[in-house]
Design an enzyme around this catalytic site. Structure first.
Site, PDB file in Angstrom:
ATOM      1  N   CYS A  66       0.833  -1.204   0.000  1.00  0.00           N
ATOM      2  CA  CYS A  66       0.000   0.000   0.000  1.00  0.00           C
ATOM      3  C   CYS A  66       0.873   1.262   0.000  1.00  0.00           C
ATOM      4  O   CYS A  66       1.813   1.370   0.781  1.00  0.00           O
ATOM      5  CB  CYS A  66      -0.916  -0.005   1.219  1.00  0.00           C
ATOM      6  SG  CYS A  66      -2.019   1.419   1.254  1.00  0.00           S
ATOM      7  N   CYS A  70       0.556   4.972   6.829  1.00  0.00           N
ATOM      8  CA  CYS A  70      -0.060   4.830   8.163  1.00  0.00           C
ATOM      9  C   CYS A  70       0.931   4.104   9.094  1.00  0.00           C
ATOM     10  O   CYS A  70       1.295   2.946   8.833  1.00  0.00           O
ATOM     11  CB  CYS A  70      -1.361   4.054   8.058  1.00  0.00           C
ATOM     12  SG  CYS A  70      -2.444   4.669   6.738  1.00  0.00           S
ATOM     13  N   CYS A  73       0.602   0.382  10.281  1.00  0.00           N
ATOM     14  CA  CYS A  73       0.107  -0.646   9.355  1.00  0.00           C
ATOM     15  C   CYS A  73       1.193  -1.515   8.745  1.00  0.00           C
ATOM     16  O   CYS A  73       2.120  -1.022   8.084  1.00  0.00           O
ATOM     17  CB  CYS A  73      -0.713   0.001   8.241  1.00  0.00           C
ATOM     18  SG  CYS A  73      -1.506  -1.265   7.203  1.00  0.00           S
ATOM     19  N   CYS A 110     -16.440  -9.169   5.774  1.00  0.00           N
ATOM     20  CA  CYS A 110     -15.776  -7.886   5.523  1.00  0.00           C
ATOM     21  C   CYS A 110     -14.519  -8.120   4.696  1.00  0.00           C
ATOM     22  O   CYS A 110     -13.656  -8.910   5.090  1.00  0.00           O
ATOM     23  CB  CYS A 110     -15.356  -7.240   6.837  1.00  0.00           C
ATOM     24  SG  CYS A 110     -16.703  -7.058   8.002  1.00  0.00           S
ATOM     25  N   CYS A 141     -19.381  -6.120   3.682  1.00  0.00           N
ATOM     26  CA  CYS A 141     -18.688  -4.883   4.058  1.00  0.00           C
ATOM     27  C   CYS A 141     -17.375  -4.867   3.297  1.00  0.00           C
ATOM     28  O   CYS A 141     -16.746  -5.920   3.150  1.00  0.00           O
ATOM     29  CB  CYS A 141     -18.413  -4.886   5.564  1.00  0.00           C
ATOM     30  SG  CYS A 141     -17.447  -3.467   6.108  1.00  0.00           S
ATOM     31  N   CYS A 201     -19.290   2.192   8.606  1.00  0.00           N
ATOM     32  CA  CYS A 201     -18.552   1.535   9.685  1.00  0.00           C
ATOM     33  C   CYS A 201     -17.313   2.392   9.887  1.00  0.00           C
ATOM     34  O   CYS A 201     -16.456   2.457   9.000  1.00  0.00           O
ATOM     35  CB  CYS A 201     -18.178   0.115   9.278  1.00  0.00           C
ATOM     36  SG  CYS A 201     -17.045  -0.681  10.438  1.00  0.00           S
ATOM     37  N   ARG A 273     -17.646  -2.159  17.994  1.00  0.00           N
ATOM     38  CA  ARG A 273     -16.886  -3.396  17.796  1.00  0.00           C
ATOM     39  C   ARG A 273     -15.581  -3.406  18.572  1.00  0.00           C
ATOM     40  O   ARG A 273     -14.752  -2.488  18.437  1.00  0.00           O
ATOM     41  CB  ARG A 273     -16.601  -3.623  16.314  1.00  0.00           C
ATOM     42  CG  ARG A 273     -15.823  -4.910  16.091  1.00  0.00           C
ATOM     43  CD  ARG A 273     -15.675  -5.276  14.629  1.00  0.00           C
ATOM     44  NE  ARG A 273     -16.968  -5.451  14.018  1.00  0.00           N
ATOM     45  CZ  ARG A 273     -17.260  -5.067  12.775  1.00  0.00           C
ATOM     46  NH1 ARG A 273     -16.347  -4.508  12.034  1.00  0.00           N
ATOM     47  NH2 ARG A 273     -18.459  -5.262  12.278  1.00  0.00           N
TER      48      ARG A 273
HETATM   49  N1  SAM Z   1      -6.547   0.601   3.163  1.00  0.00           N
HETATM   50  C1  SAM Z   1      -7.826   0.862   3.667  1.00  0.00           C
HETATM   51  C2  SAM Z   1      -7.866   2.034   4.643  1.00  0.00           C
HETATM   52  O1  SAM Z   1      -6.883   2.266   5.333  1.00  0.00           O
HETATM   53  O2  SAM Z   1      -8.909   2.666   4.715  1.00  0.00           O
HETATM   54  C3  SAM Z   1      -8.486  -0.346   4.299  1.00  0.00           C
HETATM   55  C4  SAM Z   1      -7.704  -1.321   5.150  1.00  0.00           C
HETATM   56  S1  SAM Z   1      -7.001  -0.700   6.657  1.00  0.00           S
HETATM   57  C5  SAM Z   1      -5.949  -2.051   7.115  1.00  0.00           C
HETATM   58  C6  SAM Z   1      -8.361  -0.690   7.795  1.00  0.00           C
HETATM   59  C7  SAM Z   1      -8.094  -0.275   9.219  1.00  0.00           C
HETATM   60  O3  SAM Z   1      -7.372  -1.287   9.917  1.00  0.00           O
HETATM   61  C8  SAM Z   1      -7.279   0.964   9.481  1.00  0.00           C
HETATM   62  O4  SAM Z   1      -8.018   2.134   9.308  1.00  0.00           O
HETATM   63  C9  SAM Z   1      -6.882   0.789  10.925  1.00  0.00           C
HETATM   64  O5  SAM Z   1      -7.842   1.352  11.793  1.00  0.00           O
HETATM   65  C10 SAM Z   1      -6.871  -0.726  11.106  1.00  0.00           C
HETATM   66  N2  SAM Z   1      -5.511  -1.230  11.350  1.00  0.00           N
HETATM   67  C11 SAM Z   1      -4.517  -1.338  10.451  1.00  0.00           C
HETATM   68  N3  SAM Z   1      -3.393  -1.807  11.029  1.00  0.00           N
HETATM   69  C12 SAM Z   1      -3.673  -1.990  12.328  1.00  0.00           C
HETATM   70  C13 SAM Z   1      -2.910  -2.433  13.446  1.00  0.00           C
HETATM   71  N4  SAM Z   1      -1.620  -2.757  13.335  1.00  0.00           N
HETATM   72  N5  SAM Z   1      -3.523  -2.501  14.639  1.00  0.00           N
HETATM   73  C14 SAM Z   1      -4.823  -2.168  14.770  1.00  0.00           C
HETATM   74  N6  SAM Z   1      -5.581  -1.739  13.752  1.00  0.00           N
HETATM   75  C15 SAM Z   1      -5.026  -1.642  12.546  1.00  0.00           C
HETATM   76 FE1  SF4 Z   2      -2.747   1.315   3.425  1.00  0.00          FE
HETATM   77 FE2  SF4 Z   2      -2.617   0.180   5.795  1.00  0.00          FE
HETATM   78 FE3  SF4 Z   2      -3.014   2.795   5.621  1.00  0.00          FE
HETATM   79 FE4  SF4 Z   2      -4.981   1.084   4.864  1.00  0.00          FE
HETATM   80  S1  SF4 Z   2      -4.168   1.345   6.914  1.00  0.00           S
HETATM   81  S2  SF4 Z   2      -4.252   2.911   3.779  1.00  0.00           S
HETATM   82  S3  SF4 Z   2      -3.717  -0.597   4.055  1.00  0.00           S
HETATM   83  S4  SF4 Z   2      -1.162   1.686   4.951  1.00  0.00           S
END
Ligand code: SAM
Ligand code: SF4
Ligand code: DTB
Length: 326
Positions: A66, A70, A73, A110, A141, A201, A273
């Site tokens: 990606c 973030c 992530c 989801c 979802c 959500c 949740r």
């Molecule tokens: N890429 C898309 C986005 O960010 O909107 C969808 C997938 S993203 C993995 C969805 C959510 O997963 C993020 O907004 C975050 O809240 C959660 N998430 C990601 N990594 C995480 C982690 N290490 N621990 C807890 N929640 C996490």
């Molecule tokens: Fe990409 Fe992870 Fe951020 Fe979702 S949370 S936009 S998968 S880096």
């Protein structure tokens, strides 16, 4: 016997409001723990059967690579977490996983994609996944990153039930965690989703190193959206080696319970949740979260890329607590 504390007989249901001030929300966080849980549980019982828990199963339909940064992530291309990026799954693989989830007891499926935003043929394939999963009798979802208005309309037409897009943290702390898109981008996507008539959500992550003031601010932002999200995931950071947050001390467990309780009070009719992070929680901590008003979980051994409690452990926990699938 002592008389009950007068504060316990106060009207404890603030109702559904969209005009919360930071000061009001902070004062909930500052309540004595028992008073906060009593109020949250009372609000919960006004809107829900307190033994019913909504069960969703997650599948990563497009893993890793990606372009966003973030800081929490494992799927960001900016961090080396050892994750092997994968292309978008085939529709048939997704349908097979959805059937398995339904047979295990999930009512919602989801699908998550590690994209900044969906494009072209990949988006068309996701639409087909939504149609096919829905035809299996499951609620659907997806979480695909940012969307435009046209994409939300296409998803609605395909029969999507929910779109997951989190605010993640407070507007004040956001820039410490993500630099590749703005808070306003997230609010815009949520607006398109709402306008298309798709259930929202939307929640956040705690344990990122944010302060209580940031948690107050995040919950205030969520509760002051034009409509409360139908579903509010509260994720506890899963610390993944290679991400900038791998060594974060995390959030103190009772502060996590308070966060759930305040979410319940501010958005009393929403499904709250208990999302990522359950693998690191004891049964007792999860029980407190359910008492604080959490009434939805992810069920199944995997979240997107990290672990979740196995189903036998969750079945045993439900049995011990007298909980049942909603
Ligand atoms: N890429 C898309 C986005 O960010 O909107 C969808 C997938 S993203 C993995 C969805 C959510 O997963 C993020 O907004 C975050 O809240 C959660 N998430 C990601 N990594 C995480 C982690 N290490 N621990 C807890 N929640 C996490
Ligand atoms: Fe990409 Fe992870 Fe951020 Fe979702 S949370 S936009 S998968 S880096
Ligand atoms: C949400 O709020 N949490 C889920 C779901 N929406 C997509 C994702 C949690 C991801 C945890 C880290 C991982 O497994 O990669």
């Amino acid at each position: 016997m002592n008389k009950p504390s007068p504060r316990l007989s106060e009207n404890t249901d603030p109702g559904v409001r969209h005009d919360w001030s930071r000061t009001e929300v902070r004062s909930f966080f500052e309540l004595p723990f028992n008073d906060l849980l009593y109020r949250a549980q009372t609000a919960h019982r006004r809107h829900f059967d307190p033994t019913a828990v909504q069960i969703s199963t997650l599948l990563s339909i497009k893993t890793g690579g990606c372009p966003e940064d973030c800081g929490y992530c494992p799927q960001s291309v900016h961090y080396d977490t050892g994750l092997e990026p994968e292309a978008l799954l085939d529709v048939e693989e997704v349908v097979t996983a959805a059937r398995r989830a339904r047979e295990a007891g999930a009512t919602r499926f989801c699908m998550g994609a590690a994209w900044r935003n969906p494009r072209g043929g990949n988006f068309e394939r996701v639409l087909e996944m939504v149609r096919r999963v829905r035809a299996e009798g499951l609620e659907t979802c997806v979480t695909l990153g940012m969307l435009d208005a046209e994409q939300t309309r296409a998803l609605k037409q395909a029969g999507i039930d929910y779109y997951n897009h989190n605010l993640d943290t407070s507007p004040e702390f956001y820039g410490e965690i993500i630099t590749t898109r703005r808070y306003q981008d997230r609010l815009d996507t949520l607006g398109y989703v709402r306008d298309a008539g798709i259930n929202v959500c939307c929640g956040g992550i705690v344990g990122l190193g944010e302060s209580r003031a940031d948690r107050v601010s995040l919950l205030c932002e969520l509760a002051n959206l034009p409509e409360h999200p139908a579903s509010v995931p509260i994720n506890q950071l899963v610390k993944v080696a290679g991400t900038p947050l791998e060594n974060e001390p995390g959030i103190e467990p009772l502060e996590f319970v308070r966060t759930i309780a305040v979410a319940r009070l501010l958005m009393p009719a929403s499904w709250v949740r208990l999302s990522a992070g359950r693998s690191e929680m004891t049964d007792e901590l999860q029980a407190l979260c359910f008492l604080a008003g959490a009434n939805s979980i992810f069920y199944g051994e995997k979240l997107l890329t990290t672990g979740n409690p196995d189903t036998a452990r969750d079945d045993a926990l439900f049995e011990k607590l007298g909980l049942r699938p909603a």
